[in-house]
Every structure is written in C-alpha cells, then in structure tokens.
Design an enzyme around this catalytic site. Sequence first.
Site, PDB file in Angstrom:
ATOM      1  N   CYS A  56      86.720  -4.738  83.729  1.00  0.00           N
ATOM      2  CA  CYS A  56      87.598  -5.915  83.802  1.00  0.00           C
ATOM      3  C   CYS A  56      89.056  -5.616  83.473  1.00  0.00           C
ATOM      4  CB  CYS A  56      87.079  -6.986  82.841  1.00  0.00           C
ATOM      5  SG  CYS A  56      85.449  -7.576  83.281  1.00  0.00           S
TER       6      CYS A  56
HETATM    7  N1  LIG Z   1      80.914  -6.521  83.125  1.00  0.00           N
HETATM    8  C1  LIG Z   1      81.616  -7.436  82.493  1.00  0.00           C
HETATM    9  O1  LIG Z   1      81.734  -7.418  81.272  1.00  0.00           O
HETATM   10  C2  LIG Z   1      82.290  -8.574  83.234  1.00  0.00           C
HETATM   11  C3  LIG Z   1      82.786  -9.654  82.503  1.00  0.00           C
HETATM   12  C4  LIG Z   1      83.385 -10.704  83.164  1.00  0.00           C
HETATM   13  C5  LIG Z   1      83.501 -10.674  84.549  1.00  0.00           C
HETATM   14  N2  LIG Z   1      83.034  -9.607  85.251  1.00  0.00           N
HETATM   15  C6  LIG Z   1      83.159  -9.643  86.713  1.00  0.00           C
HETATM   16  O2  LIG Z   1      81.882  -9.963  87.262  1.00  0.00           O
HETATM   17  C7  LIG Z   1      81.692  -9.292  88.509  1.00  0.00           C
HETATM   18  C8  LIG Z   1      80.438  -8.427  88.458  1.00  0.00           C
HETATM   19  O3  LIG Z   1      80.613  -7.441  87.447  1.00  0.00           O
HETATM   20  P1  LIG Z   1      79.400  -6.627  86.848  1.00  0.00           P
HETATM   21  O4  LIG Z   1      79.950  -5.911  85.659  1.00  0.00           O
HETATM   22  O5  LIG Z   1      78.199  -7.471  86.683  1.00  0.00           O
HETATM   23  O6  LIG Z   1      79.141  -5.582  88.028  1.00  0.00           O
HETATM   24  P2  LIG Z   1      77.848  -4.647  88.213  1.00  0.00           P
HETATM   25  O7  LIG Z   1      78.309  -3.484  89.017  1.00  0.00           O
HETATM   26  O8  LIG Z   1      77.204  -4.400  86.874  1.00  0.00           O
HETATM   27  O9  LIG Z   1      76.845  -5.537  89.059  1.00  0.00           O
HETATM   28  C9  LIG Z   1      77.108  -5.941  90.350  1.00  0.00           C
HETATM   29  C10 LIG Z   1      75.821  -5.882  91.143  1.00  0.00           C
HETATM   30  O10 LIG Z   1      76.088  -6.413  92.443  1.00  0.00           O
HETATM   31  C11 LIG Z   1      75.288  -5.694  93.378  1.00  0.00           C
HETATM   32  N3  LIG Z   1      75.835  -5.916  94.712  1.00  0.00           N
HETATM   33  C12 LIG Z   1      76.911  -5.351  95.307  1.00  0.00           C
HETATM   34  N4  LIG Z   1      77.085  -5.856  96.536  1.00  0.00           N
HETATM   35  C13 LIG Z   1      76.098  -6.773  96.728  1.00  0.00           C
HETATM   36  C14 LIG Z   1      75.767  -7.629  97.800  1.00  0.00           C
HETATM   37  N5  LIG Z   1      76.486  -7.653  98.927  1.00  0.00           N
HETATM   38  N6  LIG Z   1      74.687  -8.413  97.672  1.00  0.00           N
HETATM   39  C15 LIG Z   1      73.946  -8.400  96.539  1.00  0.00           C
HETATM   40  N7  LIG Z   1      74.222  -7.597  95.480  1.00  0.00           N
HETATM   41  C16 LIG Z   1      75.304  -6.800  95.579  1.00  0.00           C
HETATM   42  C17 LIG Z   1      75.363  -4.260  92.876  1.00  0.00           C
HETATM   43  O11 LIG Z   1      74.293  -3.494  93.372  1.00  0.00           O
HETATM   44  C18 LIG Z   1      75.273  -4.476  91.364  1.00  0.00           C
HETATM   45  O12 LIG Z   1      73.933  -4.437  90.892  1.00  0.00           O
HETATM   46  C19 LIG Z   1      82.985  -8.520  88.748  1.00  0.00           C
HETATM   47  O13 LIG Z   1      83.860  -9.298  89.507  1.00  0.00           O
HETATM   48  C20 LIG Z   1      83.546  -8.344  87.345  1.00  0.00           C
HETATM   49  O14 LIG Z   1      84.948  -8.160  87.359  1.00  0.00           O
HETATM   50  C21 LIG Z   1      82.405  -8.564  84.624  1.00  0.00           C
END
Ligand SMILES: NC(=O)c1ccc[n+]([C@@H]2O[C@H](COP(=O)([O-])OP(=O)(O)OC[C@H]3O[C@@H](n4cnc5c(N)ncnc54)[C@H](O)[C@@H]3O)[C@@H](O)[C@H]2O)c1
Length: 465
Positions: A299
């Site tokens: 992030c």
């Molecule tokens: N990790 C954090 O602490 C956090 C906190 C707040 C916001 N975010 C935001 O949340 C979002 C997700 O982050 P995350 O950390 O969970 O990412 P992540 O990489 O842990 O998980 C994302 C998942 O989405 C899947 N994916 C990708 N393309 C896809 C599709 N077309 N269809 C279905 N699944 C698909 C991936 O395989 C993966 O498992 C991002 O925008 C991030 O900036 C993350």
Amino acid sequence: MGDLHVRGQSGTRPPASDATADGDGRQLEAELEAGIRGKTAKIGVIGLGYVGLPLIRTFVAAGFRTLGFDVDPQKIGKLEAGQSYIEHIPARWIDQCVRDGTFTPTADMSRMAEADALLICVPTPLNKSRDPDLIYVESTARDIAANLRPGQLVVLESTTYPGTTRDVVLPILEKRGLVLGREFFLAYSPEREDPGNPDFTAGNIPKVVGASEPVSRELAVQLYRQGMPEVIPVNSYEIAEACKILENSYRAINIALVNELKMLFDRMGIDVWEVIEAAKSKPFGFQAFYPGPGLGGHCIPIDPFYLTWLARCHGMTTRFIELAGEINTQMPWYVVQRLTEALNGRGKPLHGSKVGVLGVAYKKDVDDARESPAFVLIELLRKGGAEVTYNDPHIPRLARSRHFCIPLESVSLTAEYLAGQDCILIATDHSAYDYEFIVRHAPLVVDTRNATKNVRLGREKICKA
Ligand SMILES: NC(=O)c1ccc[n+]([C@@H]2O[C@H](COP(=O)([O-])OP(=O)(O)OC[C@H]3O[C@@H](n4cnc5c(N)ncnc54)[C@H](O)[C@@H]3O)[C@@H](O)[C@H]2O)c1
C-alpha cells in the site's frame, strides 16, 4: 484504462424510462435489501489475498454464505483442502467454513451470477514506469460484466485513484446493457485492513462507502452495516477513492519526515526514537510515526503514486508525495552506509564481511515481503561484497518478485550463527525475536527499528541506523 474525466455527482435517483421499468427496479432493490437484512444474500469476494480472505471471514462471522473467487488455482486448491496461505487466517477456520458451506472457494468466474453482492479485492500495482496498472481491476470487471444479472451489487474495494469506479469499472459493467441504480448497483469502499495488527480486523474498522447515486449507496451501506461496526457513507465514488489515497499519502509523508529527521539527528548525536517518545506525550496535534529502513508492503509505497499519476494527467505535480517517495526510497542506502561505517569502526570492510539480516517481511509479525526494503538492503550489501544470509520466522524462503530474484532460505537463529556473523542487521522488528539473546551473541548489531531499546547488556555493540 478509462478516460480521466471526473463527472459531477448526480446524487439523485436515475429517471425511470417507464413506470414498469421503475417498478422492476424498485423490486430488485427491495429484494436485495431484504436479502442483506435477512442475511440470505450470498456475498462473493473476488481476489482471496490479504484483503479478500479476511473480508470473507467478516461476512461469514456476520452470518452470510460466501463465495470466494481467485484466478490462482493453487490458492483455490489450498482453500478447498482446508489450508491457509496467510499466517493470521487459521486453517481450522477455513476447513470448518468450507465444510459447512459458508465459504465456497472457486476459480469458476461464471459462478459470479450466484452472488448477490460482489466485492472486488484484486491487486492494484504500479507498472514499470510507476503508473497505475489496472489490468486486474479491468479483467475482474469484464468477468463480472459477462455474468452480471439484474439485482446485483458490485463494490470495488481495491485501492485506486479517484475516477476508477466511474471511468474504468462502470463502462465495462454497462456493456452488459443493465441500468445503474435500477438493474444493478455499484459502489466503492476502500479496504483498510492492517495485517498483523491484533487490535484491528476487517470486523472492527469503520468502513467508508461511496456511490454516486443513492440506491447503490444505501444498499452498500446496508451490506457493510451487517459486518462492520461503523459505516460512513459519502456522496460519490471519488470521495471514497480519494479518502483512501489521502490516508496512505498522509502515512507515507509522515514516515518520510521522521526518516529525514533520523538522518539529521544521527549527525547531531540525537536519538530520534527518544525524540518521538517525548513528542508523543503531547495530547493533541501530534501523531507518532517511526523511521525505518524504507517503505514496504502493497500500500504505502504504491498508492500515493496513483495520485501522482492522476495529478500529472491534470497538469499538476504532487510535490509532497514525490519528495516523500524520494526520501523513503533512499533509506536502504543510508542504512548500508551506516552499517559500513559501523564495520569500519571495528576495522572491517563491508567486502568479505558476513552480514545476517533479521526480518525480511515489510513490517513486524506478518508473512508478507512484498515491496520490502529488505530486498534492496540484501542487494546493496551483496553488491558491496558482503556475504549475506537472513532469518525471518514468518518467511522461510525469498520468493521471486517483480524486481528481485534472491535465492535465499531463512537460516536458524542460533548463538553459533549470530557469533559467526560480522554484523547483524535488524530490518524488521518481529515480536518473536529475543533481542537480549541476539545482542548477547552477535559481535555488532545495526538496528533500523529501535528493536533493541530494552536490551540492557552489550549496548556498546548496537548501532542505530
Ligand atoms: N494488503 C493490505 O494490507 C491492504 C490494505 C488495504 C488495501 N489493500 C488493497 O487491496 C487490494 C488487494 O490487496 P491484497 O494485499 O489483498 O492483494 P493480494 O495479492 O494479497 O491478493 C489479491 C488476490 O487477487 C487475485 N486476483 C488477481 N486477479 C484476479 C482476477 N482477475 N480475478 C480473481 N482474482 C484475482 C490474486 O490471485 C490474489 O490472490 C489492493 O488494491 C491493495 O492496494 C491492501
């Protein structure tokens, strides 16, 4: 990526083309609302990562049945087998939910039609030129559009720049031919998950929900009220999108400030951590941020640059964000310089020295090494000729990332290992570490997190950096 025009907020119900269509729309809205209130609605979460999986957990805890979608067949296979791939999500919880049918993981996107609400939690990275890469959001929107049926609510939760929901997601969904606010509903609600923080989970963090017409907003608010302690409705997608970027930019800029002060105070012989502890005593107008070896995670190092890109498109620059990025990105170089000086003080060059890096996760107590500054530290130390090994109780081996391929496995943190190094570099202050033990056995400890603040013996071996 869609065009950049950010249209005004409508804030009114869309006019019905005729009374029947309007009546059908109200019925769809009423059915979905009843399903949400009665918890018979099925919740689909797309992207089962650090954000999506805890979100599933929140809705299961609130009494809903859930469907989880991911394109990664390994993740789906593990979930179906009742296994976890995220440390703080227990396998026994997954096993139980998959067995009792409250959580169905699947890679079959055609099943999206089964869900009444679809929450998008896919990655939003930067591309090679540090511009927003919305490839995952766009492909998810296309999958949803292909399966969209009347009466569904779609919420984008991925962090992104203001305008994404309206200009990128909405046009893709509208290709299905359904009418927004009457036949399908769309909102944006930023995720505020803080992995590894035992005090806050998806179930107790207030949720901001924005939509640009009232029916979608009200339905999304109702949905989140079932599982979240507090829901804050805002008047447009863009306000909710900008809210998340503001939160993360605020963090990035304040961390950069203390990082810069750390470098200055070091020169002046002032301990920046003691300064922050003292400043924290002010009951108003000050919030403590802490310096470190650089920014990591999915992030803070990334999201502010979504805004930077958007500002450029509007002919402006985000100078605070750029400056913060510059300072934070330089921190690993500063740490290696301090480490080199510390070795030098013991008559040792960096070249040929053994350096043990403790903690490669981007922050304490998580198993997530994405964008971690530890990778840059290891690369810089290796370039300087050091022999580098690492230990991280949460990360057994370094996975190949977009920028790095460092084939190392975590070594055991024994007294012999510590004594055999020329320097131990604390990059991440995991709670599992026994810092007294580390300082007792290591010849030199470079501490980037003030993790050794309570160590009493051997303080002459500690160099803060
Ligand atoms: N990790 C954090 O602490 C956090 C906190 C707040 C916001 N975010 C935001 O949340 C979002 C997700 O982050 P995350 O950390 O969970 O990412 P992540 O990489 O842990 O998980 C994302 C998942 O989405 C899947 N994916 C990708 N393309 C896809 C599709 N077309 N269809 C279905 N699944 C698909 C991936 O395989 C993966 O498992 C991002 O925008 C991030 O900036 C993350």
